[in-house]
Design a protein around this motif. Sequence first.
Motif, PDB file in Angstrom:
ATOM      1  N   GLY A  76      43.983  30.878  15.559  1.00 27.33           N
ATOM      2  CA  GLY A  76      44.552  31.290  14.267  1.00 27.33           C
ATOM      3  C   GLY A  76      43.916  32.617  13.884  1.00 27.33           C
ATOM      4  N   GLY A  77      42.757  32.545  13.216  1.00 27.66           N
ATOM      5  CA  GLY A  77      42.056  33.761  12.788  1.00 27.66           C
ATOM      6  C   GLY A  77      40.944  34.186  13.732  1.00 27.66           C
ATOM      7  N   SER A  78      40.702  33.432  14.803  1.00 27.86           N
ATOM      8  CA  SER A  78      39.743  33.758  15.886  1.00 27.86           C
ATOM      9  C   SER A  78      38.268  33.665  15.477  1.00 27.86           C
ATOM     10  CB  SER A  78      40.037  35.127  16.512  1.00 27.86           C
ATOM     11  OG  SER A  78      39.244  36.147  15.977  1.00 27.86           O
ATOM     12  N   SER A  80      36.282  31.018  15.431  1.00 35.06           N
ATOM     13  CA  SER A  80      35.536  29.887  15.989  1.00 35.06           C
ATOM     14  C   SER A  80      34.154  30.346  16.462  1.00 35.06           C
ATOM     15  CB  SER A  80      36.300  29.291  17.175  1.00 35.06           C
ATOM     16  OG  SER A  80      35.451  28.435  17.908  1.00 35.06           O
ATOM     17  N   SER A  85      38.580  29.358  20.566  1.00 35.51           N
ATOM     18  CA  SER A  85      39.897  29.999  20.537  1.00 35.51           C
ATOM     19  C   SER A  85      40.097  30.996  21.670  1.00 35.51           C
ATOM     20  CB  SER A  85      40.136  30.648  19.176  1.00 35.51           C
ATOM     21  OG  SER A  85      38.979  31.313  18.717  1.00 35.51           O
ATOM     22  N   ILE A 151      35.041  25.284   3.147  1.00 40.42           N
ATOM     23  CA  ILE A 151      34.092  25.502   2.047  1.00 40.42           C
ATOM     24  C   ILE A 151      34.261  26.918   1.513  1.00 40.42           C
ATOM     25  CG2 ILE A 151      31.633  25.895   1.611  1.00 40.42           C
ATOM     26  CD1 ILE A 151      30.948  23.618   3.353  1.00 40.42           C
ATOM     27  N   VAL A 202      49.280  23.715  14.576  1.00 42.93           N
ATOM     28  CA  VAL A 202      49.878  23.776  13.239  1.00 42.93           C
ATOM     29  C   VAL A 202      50.489  25.162  13.055  1.00 42.93           C
ATOM     30  CG1 VAL A 202      49.494  23.532  10.765  1.00 42.93           C
ATOM     31  CG2 VAL A 202      48.178  22.138  12.373  1.00 42.93           C
ATOM     32  N   TYR A 419      28.943  19.403   9.314  1.00 38.21           N
ATOM     33  CA  TYR A 419      30.215  19.916   8.798  1.00 38.21           C
ATOM     34  C   TYR A 419      30.930  20.625   9.953  1.00 38.21           C
ATOM     35  CZ  TYR A 419      33.294  23.167   6.352  1.00 38.21           C
ATOM     36  OH  TYR A 419      34.379  23.911   5.961  1.00 38.21           O
TER      37      TYR A 419
HETATM   38  C1  LIG Z   1      32.254  35.271   9.607  1.00 37.76           C
HETATM   39  C2  LIG Z   1      32.569  33.807   9.397  1.00 37.76           C
HETATM   40  C3  LIG Z   1      32.580  33.288   8.119  1.00 37.76           C
HETATM   41  C4  LIG Z   1      32.872  31.947   7.907  1.00 37.76           C
HETATM   42  N1  LIG Z   1      32.850  31.459   6.636  1.00 37.76           N
HETATM   43  C5  LIG Z   1      33.166  30.173   6.419  1.00 37.76           C
HETATM   44  C6  LIG Z   1      33.201  29.656   5.102  1.00 37.76           C
HETATM   45  O1  LIG Z   1      32.961  30.345   4.123  1.00 37.76           O
HETATM   46  N2  LIG Z   1      33.508  28.346   4.945  1.00 37.76           N
HETATM   47  C7  LIG Z   1      33.827  27.532   5.992  1.00 37.76           C
HETATM   48  O2  LIG Z   1      34.143  26.378   5.773  1.00 37.76           O
HETATM   49  N3  LIG Z   1      33.799  28.008   7.250  1.00 37.76           N
HETATM   50  C8  LIG Z   1      33.487  29.300   7.483  1.00 37.76           C
HETATM   51  N4  LIG Z   1      33.450  29.771   8.759  1.00 37.76           N
HETATM   52  C9  LIG Z   1      33.777  28.858   9.870  1.00 37.76           C
HETATM   53  C10 LIG Z   1      35.287  28.854  10.052  1.00 37.76           C
HETATM   54  O3  LIG Z   1      35.888  28.108   9.024  1.00 37.76           O
HETATM   55  C11 LIG Z   1      35.670  28.197  11.379  1.00 37.76           C
HETATM   56  O4  LIG Z   1      35.129  28.959  12.405  1.00 37.76           O
HETATM   57  C12 LIG Z   1      37.175  28.107  11.530  1.00 37.76           C
HETATM   58  O5  LIG Z   1      37.468  27.309  12.641  1.00 37.76           O
HETATM   59  C13 LIG Z   1      37.809  29.457  11.719  1.00 37.76           C
HETATM   60  O6  LIG Z   1      39.203  29.376  11.719  1.00 37.76           O
HETATM   61  P1  LIG Z   1      40.042  30.516  12.446  1.00 37.76           P
HETATM   62  O7  LIG Z   1      41.483  30.152  12.355  1.00 37.76           O
HETATM   63  O8  LIG Z   1      39.616  31.855  11.973  1.00 37.76           O
HETATM   64  O9  LIG Z   1      39.475  30.400  13.916  1.00 37.76           O
HETATM   65  P2  LIG Z   1      40.074  30.209  15.363  1.00 37.76           P
HETATM   66  O10 LIG Z   1      38.963  30.617  16.251  1.00 37.76           O
HETATM   67  O11 LIG Z   1      41.369  30.892  15.534  1.00 37.76           O
HETATM   68  O12 LIG Z   1      40.288  28.681  15.438  1.00 37.76           O
HETATM   69  C14 LIG Z   1      39.212  27.790  15.481  1.00 37.76           C
HETATM   70  C15 LIG Z   1      39.697  26.471  16.039  1.00 37.76           C
HETATM   71  O13 LIG Z   1      40.591  25.881  15.108  1.00 37.76           O
HETATM   72  C16 LIG Z   1      41.676  25.280  15.788  1.00 37.76           C
HETATM   73  N5  LIG Z   1      42.895  25.997  15.379  1.00 37.76           N
HETATM   74  C17 LIG Z   1      43.022  27.271  14.957  1.00 37.76           C
HETATM   75  N6  LIG Z   1      44.289  27.511  14.619  1.00 37.76           N
HETATM   76  C18 LIG Z   1      44.969  26.367  14.834  1.00 37.76           C
HETATM   77  C19 LIG Z   1      46.312  25.979  14.645  1.00 37.76           C
HETATM   78  N7  LIG Z   1      47.218  26.814  14.143  1.00 37.76           N
HETATM   79  N8  LIG Z   1      46.662  24.719  14.957  1.00 37.76           N
HETATM   80  C20 LIG Z   1      45.754  23.852  15.451  1.00 37.76           C
HETATM   81  N9  LIG Z   1      44.472  24.161  15.650  1.00 37.76           N
HETATM   82  C21 LIG Z   1      44.077  25.408  15.331  1.00 37.76           C
HETATM   83  C22 LIG Z   1      41.418  25.420  17.257  1.00 37.76           C
HETATM   84  O14 LIG Z   1      40.736  24.286  17.718  1.00 37.76           O
HETATM   85  C23 LIG Z   1      40.510  26.609  17.314  1.00 37.76           C
HETATM   86  O15 LIG Z   1      39.686  26.604  18.428  1.00 37.76           O
HETATM   87  C24 LIG Z   1      33.164  31.107   9.012  1.00 37.76           C
HETATM   88  C25 LIG Z   1      33.144  31.624  10.302  1.00 37.76           C
HETATM   89  C26 LIG Z   1      32.842  32.963  10.499  1.00 37.76           C
HETATM   90  C27 LIG Z   1      32.807  33.501  11.887  1.00 37.76           C
END
Ligand SMILES: Cc1cc2nc3c(=O)[nH]c(=O)nc-3n(C[C@H](O)[C@H](O)[C@H](O)COP(=O)(O)OP(=O)(O)OC[C@H]3O[C@@H](n4cnc5c(N)ncnc54)[C@H](O)[C@@H]3O)c2cc1C
Length: 465
Positions: A76-78, A80, A85, A151, A202, A419
Amino acid sequence: MATQGVLGAATLKEFEDGLHGELIRPGDGAYDEARSIWNGAHDARPTVIARCADAADVRHAIGFARSEGLDVAVRGGSHSIPGFSTCDEGIVIDLSPMKGIKVDVSARTATAEGGVIWEEFDAATQEHGLATTGGLVSTTGVAGFTLGGGIGWLKRKHGLACDNLRSAEVVTADGQILTASRAENPDLLWGLRGGGGNFGVVTSFELDLHPVGPTVAAGPVFYPGDRAKEVMRFYREFVKTVPDELTTFANLLTAPPAPFLPEEWHGKKLVAVAGCYSGDPEDGMKAFQPIRDLGDPVADLVGPMPYVQMQSLFDALWPKGTNAYMKAGYFRELDDHAIETIARFHQNATSPSSEIHIHHFGGAIARVDEDETACGERQAPFVLNTIAATHEPTGLETHIDWAQRFYAEIEPSLTGGAYINFLSSEGEDRVKAAYGTEKFARLRALKDRYDPTNLFHLNQNIPPS
Ligand SMILES: Cc1cc2nc3c(=O)[nH]c(=O)nc-3n(C[C@H](O)[C@H](O)[C@H](O)COP(=O)(O)OP(=O)(O)OC[C@H]3O[C@@H](n4cnc5c(N)ncnc54)[C@H](O)[C@@H]3O)c2cc1C
């Protein structure tokens, strides 16, 4: 696992022809940028990256992965931290081109496609003075963040992001496109609210919105690091009195060379309490006052500001390419042992980019029944997140060791749970501990139903029985 060579040009061409979005493979000019994720510590080389344009593309990519026996990473937003991801070899199902956002002002909901990040979501909803709980860094994806709990600054007033998930469109491992809502597949909705990416991809998220801002009282107050124990003792008492509108966290850090901090403090230890008040800004300023009254701050940045500014205040400190690792847990209580350990490890942190965060919980989070969503320990008073990080190309192992030694010492003050969004790649027992025995069993039954072959295993994995 298949490689591009094994796949063959004709197979790939057929896959590409059926894709509305873009197929990127090794050798393409866009490959290196497309394979990179936020965490620079993961440098994987997928066989193909399917940049999906819609749910049909996601279904097409899932079918291709199954027929070719490819490992599947979903993006999604990368952001992880464990790098789920991306993958070496295998296919990345990349939703980042899917940017659609629809705001229904009268229903107070927004529907966001799987590639939307919080910056985009907040911009669209704040046009109407609405928001939902989003990440503390605005480049984080709505997708992974919401599926893992979520969070953010609105959590004590409006719950975790997953508490606001009203419905979702999901492409399952067998290629069905399902709606998960209270009316349709409610078990799946339950699993998506904290169960991560285990049950399908999703493609869109319908989230509840709430009136927020556009101006809020918010910001951090920084104190000298050698006052960490005093500030932490104050903080544990202060949070007992705060209204739900006020969400705060304590941050033990090394001052970055940022213009908002006096130059003489750059590179020195600081302890900050940062917060956001999701209500009348004047009331908010009053609620912040005790934090500001501790006296002699290094910098006090609390004031009325646009909610979107608060949402992106820390972005510059966490750029893409940071090498990072997290070690996290829930506090049983913030006792004197915990405070002493935090203050000591803050002082001996091996990297100036590493930080210790203590997020206050309670409020709306604690009012949701434990079994209403798959997500974690709602009665915990605080969440601990230890971020080992460096912007240098080497050295992360040393900082990980620091985080793990810290965790080992502070463990008696923690519940043993974790968490999901702050969990590293720590194995099945930690995932079990994150959910607890009952929820884990329920999640496993859901996995058996929606992904019995564990196609979606690059995540905080719940293996099928
Ligand atoms: C700089 C930074 C700040 C952060 N701050 C917070 C914060 O304030 N609060 C908090 O709770 N967390 C925080 N996080 C943790 C973050 O919520 C998790 O890393 C989350 O998984 C990121 O989502 P993403 O879509 O960007 O990541 P991605 O790397 O794209 O996805 C992470 C995982 O989610 C699953 N996923 C993603 N998209 C989908 C989809 N469309 N359908 C099904 N599965 C999917 C997959 O398993 C994937 O490996 C932070 C992380 C970073 C790096």
